[in-house]
Design a protein around this motif. Structure first.
Motif, mmCIF file in Angstrom:
data_model
loop_
_atom_site.group_PDB
_atom_site.id
_atom_site.type_symbol
_atom_site.label_atom_id
_atom_site.label_comp_id
_atom_site.label_asym_id
_atom_site.label_seq_id
_atom_site.Cartn_x
_atom_site.Cartn_y
_atom_site.Cartn_z
ATOM 1 N N LEU A 167 3.700 -2.297 4.886
ATOM 2 C CA LEU A 167 2.578 -0.763 5.943
ATOM 3 C C LEU A 167 1.550 -1.791 6.803
ATOM 4 C CD1 LEU A 167 2.154 1.672 6.845
ATOM 5 C CD2 LEU A 167 0.706 2.003 3.601
ATOM 6 N N ALA A 168 0.685 -2.571 6.128
ATOM 7 C CA ALA A 168 -0.278 -3.363 6.898
ATOM 8 C C ALA A 168 0.081 -4.139 8.242
ATOM 9 C CB ALA A 168 -0.769 -4.461 6.054
ATOM 10 N N ARG A 169 1.677 -4.763 8.043
ATOM 11 C CA ARG A 169 2.200 -5.498 9.028
ATOM 12 C C ARG A 169 2.183 -4.300 10.401
ATOM 13 N NH1 ARG A 169 4.046 -9.245 4.758
ATOM 14 N NH2 ARG A 169 5.420 -7.760 4.749
ATOM 15 N N TYR A 170 2.625 -3.097 10.048
ATOM 16 C CA TYR A 170 3.107 -2.353 10.779
ATOM 17 C C TYR A 170 1.196 -1.854 11.213
ATOM 18 C CZ TYR A 170 5.084 2.017 12.780
ATOM 19 O OH TYR A 170 5.595 3.384 13.465
ATOM 20 N N GLY A 171 0.821 -1.544 10.754
ATOM 21 C CA GLY A 171 -0.034 -0.674 11.042
ATOM 22 C C GLY A 171 -0.779 -1.522 11.893
ATOM 23 N N PHE A 172 -1.114 -3.210 11.559
ATOM 24 C CA PHE A 172 -2.079 -3.829 12.472
ATOM 25 C C PHE A 172 -0.818 -3.820 14.052
ATOM 26 C CE2 PHE A 172 -4.153 -5.438 8.525
ATOM 27 C CZ PHE A 172 -5.207 -5.319 9.714
#
Length: 467
Positions: free
Chosen positions: A401-406
């Motif tokens: 989720l963090a990678r997608y958000g960034f």
């Protein structure tokens, strides 16, 4: 009727087609009728409310100007402010204060429980209340003349492009454009189109796409998030609220250009600010200048002892937080920004770093202070904000989720920030209009491509409608 809806653009096309055929007085009456229709589309029951605010301030200004008695001036000004702020307090803050009082009394040991009305917040009430108050105060101060035309003043209050989310216009700027005939100006249509396209890009592409991520992160238990995911949620909200609010202001300015009316610039690349004073000259400029002129300076401004200056800064920002919403998290947001202003003022030039990298570090550092404020602004409660803050400093993990958000932040925001840096270095918001047509065409094609190809999963209402 949302700016990002087909209904609004059909409504606008009809009004604009008729507008071009009418003389000045007919244009004003058309815009007034269109403005009341526009507001009535939200909830027709609140039309008497905006009409009451209009009539009270209109007759108060006339009463002040027709009298030479300073005591009468003060009485009329106090009565007008009481009515305007009373309506705002009732509709926006009654439930908040009642619930807060009940919680306090319960904490003190009293068995208190009272029921309060489920009051609907009229859209845009904070904006048009401050706009009408500034007019009456300016007449009271002798800075502007009271208008004799009720319909012109009613249009000043209810002018639909900026009615529900600003910018908060001053009568010295907007009123003359209403009372005097408007002439067709070369470049108004093209500049208006540019502002509308930029506004739609900010709202639909940046704001709504990142808002989808923000809502997903803030809707789960904070304890189940990693610190990196919490950071992504805050960063996404920072650009969501910027795209959402700056987008609305840009569309409002663009639409007004087509009517021959200039609205003030409300945003000027705020995330490139290096200190709080710079930030508040770039973010929601109409509100920050309103608070400066009608609260901070009357409180004493920069005059007096350091204690009084810091007191004035804190009171101004606390009211700014309360203006945004009836909740302790909004007051905390105001307190955070007030504290930042005081700290930067106390430290003087110690935060000023030399050279290019010094400016970059100052900008990035201050952006994170702004994001600290956004955490409390967006959080549903203090516990949620505090838990997310703990997670950020204790549990960093690069999840999917963090990678997608960034990735989404980079995709949507990097071109925007590069463009804003280019504008900021030129010192002009209209630099794109001076470059070769090929570059302008490429920019417009990019905007249209992004709007068409990357629509948000959910089209959201404008955040500032709730204020």
């Amino acid at each position: 009727m949302l700016f990002n809806s087909y209904a609004f653009w059909l409504f606008l096309a009809l009004i604009w087609a008729i507008y071009r055929l009418l003389p000045h007085r007919g244009q004003n009456l058309l815009l007034l009728g269109a403005s009341y229709f526009f507001y009535g589309c939200w909830d027709w029951r609140f039309l008497p409310l905006i009409l009451t605010t209009t009539l009270v301030n209109y007759f108060t200004a006339l009463g002040i100007e027709s009298s030479d008695d300073p005591k009468r001036h003060r009485i009329l000004m106090a009565a007008s402010a009481t009515v305007s702020l009373g309506l705002l307090a009732y509709f926006k803050y009654m439930g908040f204060f009642a619930d807060s009082a009940e919680e306090l009394l319960t904490w003190l040991g009293f068995n208190v429980h009272w029921s309060t009305l489920n009051i609907i917040l009229p859209v845009g009430i904070s904006f048009y209340t401050f706009q009408t108050m500034s007019y009456t105060i300016d007449v009271f101060r002798g800075q502007v003349k009271a208008t004799r035309s009720l319909s012109d003043f009613a249009l000043y209050v209810a002018y639909f492009p900026q009615l529900v989310a600003g910018p908060i216009e001053r009568s010295s700027s907007l009123m003359p454009q209403i009372t005097h005939p408007r002439r067709k100006r070369t470049g108004d249509f093209s500049e208006g189109l540019y502002l509308v396209l930029i506004g739609l890009f900010l709202k639909v592409v940046v704001g709504d796409n990142l808002g989808f991520i923000t809502d997903g992160i803030f809707s789960v238990e904070a304890s189940s998030l990693s610190g990196t995911e919490a950071l992504v949620g805050i960063y996404c909200f920072a650009f969501q609220i910027y795209g959402d609010f700056a987008g609305y202001s840009s569309i409002a300015r663009g639409v007004s250009k087509w009517f021959g009316i200039d609205l003030m610039t409300n945003f000027r690349m705020p995330y490139l600010a290096r200190n709080p004073s710079d930030f508040w000259q770039r973010w929601h400029i109409s509100l920050s200048s309103w608070l400066r002129d009608y609260l901070y300076i009357p409180l004493g401004g920069n005059r007096g002892s350091s204690f009084k200056i810091y007191r004035n800064l804190m009171l101004t920002m606390l009211l700014g937080g309360l203006w945004h919403g009836a909740g302790w998290t909004f007051i905390a947001w105001g307190a955070i920004h007030g504290s930042i202003l005081c700290i930067y003022r106390a430290c003087g030039d110690r935060f000023t770093l030399p050279g290019l990298w010094g400016r970059v570090l100052a900008t990035v550092g201050f952006f994170h202070l702004v994001c600290l404020g956004w955490l409390f602004f967006r959080a549903d409660s203090f516990p949620q904000a505090w838990e997310m803050l703990i997670q950020i400093f204790s549990h960093q993990e690069m999840t999917s989720l963090a990678r997608y958000g960034f990735g989404m932040l980079t995709f949507f925001c990097l071109p925007l920030m590069a463009y804003e840096i280019w504008l900021d270095r030129s010192g002009s918001l209209r630099r794109l209009e001076t470059v070769a047509w090929g570059w302008r065409a490429a920019t417009y094609c990019y905007i249209m491509f992004m709007i068409i190809v990357f629509p948000p999963p959910v089209f959201g209402q404008f955040i500032y409608f709730q204020f």
